[in-house]
Write a protein that holds these residues in place. Structure first.
Motif, PDB file in Angstrom:
ATOM      1  N   ILE A 289      -7.665  -6.262  -1.785  1.00 56.61           N
ATOM      2  CA  ILE A 289      -6.506  -5.409  -1.857  1.00 56.61           C
ATOM      3  C   ILE A 289      -5.598  -5.704  -3.043  1.00 56.61           C
ATOM      4  CG2 ILE A 289      -6.543  -4.948   0.614  1.00 56.61           C
ATOM      5  CD1 ILE A 289      -4.217  -6.838   0.971  1.00 56.61           C
TER       6      ILE A 289
ATOM      7  N   TRP B 175      -3.546   0.056  -3.162  1.00 56.76           N
ATOM      8  CA  TRP B 175      -2.808  -1.202  -3.118  1.00 56.76           C
ATOM      9  C   TRP B 175      -2.219  -1.541  -4.483  1.00 56.76           C
ATOM     10  CZ3 TRP B 175      -1.517  -3.881   1.131  1.00 56.76           C
ATOM     11  CH2 TRP B 175      -2.185  -3.564   2.325  1.00 56.76           C
TER      12      TRP B 175
ATOM     13  N   ARG C 150      -5.529  -1.470  10.861  1.00 64.03           N
ATOM     14  CA  ARG C 150      -5.797  -2.277   9.671  1.00 64.03           C
ATOM     15  C   ARG C 150      -5.748  -3.753  10.034  1.00 64.03           C
ATOM     16  NH1 ARG C 150      -5.594  -0.573   4.559  1.00 64.03           N
ATOM     17  NH2 ARG C 150      -4.171   1.145   5.070  1.00 64.03           N
TER      18      ARG C 150
ATOM     19  N   PHE D  48       0.856  -1.188   0.000  1.00 66.44           N
ATOM     20  CA  PHE D  48       0.000   0.000   0.000  1.00 66.44           C
ATOM     21  C   PHE D  48       0.887   1.231   0.000  1.00 66.44           C
ATOM     22  CE2 PHE D  48      -2.679   3.248   2.048  1.00 66.44           C
ATOM     23  CZ  PHE D  48      -3.843   3.120   1.306  1.00 66.44           C
TER      24      PHE D  48
ATOM     25  N   TYR E 184      -8.282  -9.594   1.641  1.00 66.47           N
ATOM     26  CA  TYR E 184      -9.059  -8.388   1.923  1.00 66.47           C
ATOM     27  C   TYR E 184      -8.456  -7.642   3.102  1.00 66.47           C
ATOM     28  CZ  TYR E 184     -12.827 -10.247  -1.011  1.00 66.47           C
ATOM     29  OH  TYR E 184     -13.574 -10.719  -2.067  1.00 66.47           O
ATOM     30  N   ASN E 185      -8.905  -6.392   3.255  1.00 62.58           N
ATOM     31  CA  ASN E 185      -8.578  -5.671   4.473  1.00 62.58           C
ATOM     32  C   ASN E 185      -9.759  -4.844   4.944  1.00 62.58           C
ATOM     33  OD1 ASN E 185      -6.801  -2.541   3.805  1.00 62.58           O
ATOM     34  ND2 ASN E 185      -8.497  -3.446   2.664  1.00 62.58           N
TER      35      ASN E 185
ATOM     36  N   VAL F  55      -5.909  -7.500   7.959  1.00 60.04           N
ATOM     37  CA  VAL F  55      -5.866  -8.172   6.658  1.00 60.04           C
ATOM     38  C   VAL F  55      -6.276  -9.624   6.864  1.00 60.04           C
ATOM     39  CG1 VAL F  55      -4.397  -8.778   4.701  1.00 60.04           C
ATOM     40  CG2 VAL F  55      -3.994  -6.639   5.943  1.00 60.04           C
TER      41      VAL F  55
ATOM     42  N   SER G 230     -12.416  -4.504   1.802  1.00 57.93           N
ATOM     43  CA  SER G 230     -12.015  -4.207   0.437  1.00 57.93           C
ATOM     44  C   SER G 230     -10.955  -5.205   0.013  1.00 57.93           C
ATOM     45  CB  SER G 230     -11.461  -2.789   0.356  1.00 57.93           C
ATOM     46  OG  SER G 230     -10.934  -2.516  -0.924  1.00 57.93           O
TER      47      SER G 230
END
Length: 499
Positions: free
Chosen positions: A495, A230, A466, A223, A477-478, A468, A493
């Motif tokens: 990534i 990402w 965050r 990121f 996803y995160n 993950v 979302s």
């Protein structure tokens, strides 16, 4: 220019169309008797003759640069976008107006549809890499191009590798439509098909994610902030064995894993590229790097459950393997400085072994029966979480020279736990796949809340902003929180920048 974009006189296929429209095809010597043109391009994909064809992704872009003409929708678009994006990131920046995709033409000098005509090829920075020219890329750039191709597992061919006339601007799909390789690679490039049960992150902010893809290759996502979001996946030098377990150092520049021959290996980032793999003098499974020990100690288990470690001396050389008291029936966890390792012992109890006065001691039980121990980084008063035999979340803490009695806190995890650096948050998945966070409030009381998303194997950043995880579809996803979300968790979302 590439053979599909080189201005030229009217070609045979165009002449046939004109002749047919005028009703004079039979009078053209050598034309009327010619065989009909194949409907497929050189790589076996069907040609596209109209810019309005719904199979075309006319909006195709890579790293913000448009490719006029577009490319074929679906897996072709996914893989070619990856190639172009990685070219932009690792080889040279894409130039607006110098890149293109679909064109309804033949291969120059041949009566065969080019792969551009089936929208399965792209040209990048064409004026700098003209058709027929060789050596338009440096040796290091060619190496990076081949690293991109390696990630695509033979589904992409580069014109610079042609045996005849070179076309160094050109990348094309190298498998037929019936191939199962293209959808598999496309899924991998979208962050899918994680072979192991473990993700590894850069602990501070989770801005880098490491894992083994469906082929066992080490890859990462990262990121960059702002509007870039990402990126990846990008290949790391190295391949894992069967279980795909990965452990990353906090700086995001060192990754440890077991190779197919059983050796523990390390790949490292030198500021410009990934290097390795370097085989440590050790063989084992499920490596765990001590989080704050400056990558100087890695724990792992032997096939019989014995615990061992490899360590790096003051001269920078790795040594090992050294045996540690105890046998583990599952994954290991380490406190921050690497002087204590936690595990489930042979009888199912949570235990630890510790390093003191130049040698290892233990093992000693610190809790009841349980699995999946996870520890805070505090090396003075570590906190250890685990799943009890009854399936509830438990916590024990080292205080005043003794381990506390296990305390039940909210949560019913079914798989691996991950803990923030200070031990105030632990994340996990429950039986229905719900990702959940148990956290300690200012009063010392423990609370739990659902996070957005379902899946497995979550990991949390040290800044607790965050998480993950592997989604139910096998992709990564995160979920996150920030001032922009008023401190609430947002997402989930996927990534991968290819989505």
């Amino acid at each position: 220019m590439c053979e599909n974009h080189d201005p030229r006189t009217i070609d045979r296929r165009t002449l046939l169309r004109v002749a047919g429209a005028a009703g004079i095809g039979a009078s053209l010597v050598g034309v009327a008797a010619a065989p009909a043109f194949a409907a497929n391009s050189q790589n076996g994909w069907s040609g596209i003759t109209s810019s309005s064809d719904t199979r075309l992704d006319r909006s195709f872009k890579a790293s913000g640069v448009a490719f006029p003409g577009g490319v074929r929708r679906g897996d072709v678009s996914t893989v070619l976008r990856y190639v172009a994006s990685e070219f932009h990131r690792t080889v040279e920046p894409l130039v607006v107006g110098w890149c293109w995709g679909w064109a309804d033409r033949d291969i120059r000098g041949k009566e065969v549809l080019s792969n551009h005509a089936s929208a399965t090829a792209i040209d990048v920075n064409a004026p700098d890499h003209p058709l027929g020219a060789e050596g338009t890329f440096s040796t290091s750039q060619v190496t990076r191009i081949h690293q991109i191709l390696d990630m695509c597992e033979g589904t992409i061919r580069w014109g610079g590798d042609y045996s005849g006339r070179k076309d160094e601007m050109h990348f094309e799909i190298n498998v037929p439509p019936s191939s199962s390789a293209l959808p598999r690679v496309a899924a991998k490039l979208l962050g899918a098909v994680v072979t192991g049960s473990q993700l590894a992150i850069t602990a501070a902010d989770a801005s880098k994610v490491f894992y083994a893809d469906g082929s066992g290759r080490m890859v990462n996502l990262w990121f960059s902030g702002g509007d870039s979001g990402w990126h990846g996946p990008s290949a790391i030098q190295g391949t894992t064995g069967a279980n795909g377990a990965v452990s990353a150092a906090k700086n995001g520049r060192n990754v440890f894993y077991t190779q197919s021959d059983g050796t523990i290996a390390n790949s490292w980032f030198d500021g410009s590229k990934w290097n390795g793999p370097y085989a440590l003098p050790a063989e084992g499974n499920n490596p765990v790097v001590a989080p704050t020990a400056r990558m100087s100690r890695v724990f792992f288990t032997k096939d019989d459950g014995s615990i061992a470690n490899a360590w790096r001396g003051s001269d920078g050389a790795w040594r090992g393997e050294g045996r540690i008291p105890g046998k583990a029936a599952g994954p290991l966890a380490s406190q921050g400085d690497g002087n204590r390792v936690f595990f489930t012992d042979e009888d199912g109890y949570i235990a630890n072994s510790w390093f003191n006065s130049g040698s290892w001691h233990g093992s000693s039980r610190i809790g009841g029966k349980g699995t999946y121990p996870a520890a805070s980084e505090n090396s003075v008063n570590p906190t250890v979480f685990y799943i009890s035999a009854g399936g509830v979340l438990k916590v024990v803490k080292w205080e005043h020279g003794v381990w506390s009695d296990p305390v039940t806190i909210p949560g019913n995890p079914v798989g691996p736990l991950d803990v923030s650096a200070d031990g105030s948050h632990v994340v996990y998945a429950e039986a229905d796949g719900q990702i959940r966070n148990t956290w300690r409030g200012g009063s010392g009381a423990w609370h739990a809340n659902d996070l957005p998303g379902k899946g497995s194997n979550p990991v949390i950043a040290d800044n607790e902003r965050r998480v993950v995880f592997i989604g139910e579809d096998g992709r990564i996803y995160n979920t996150w929180r920030s001032a922009a979300t008023d401190g609430n968790w947002a997402g989930p979302s996927r990534i991968s920048h290819l989505d």
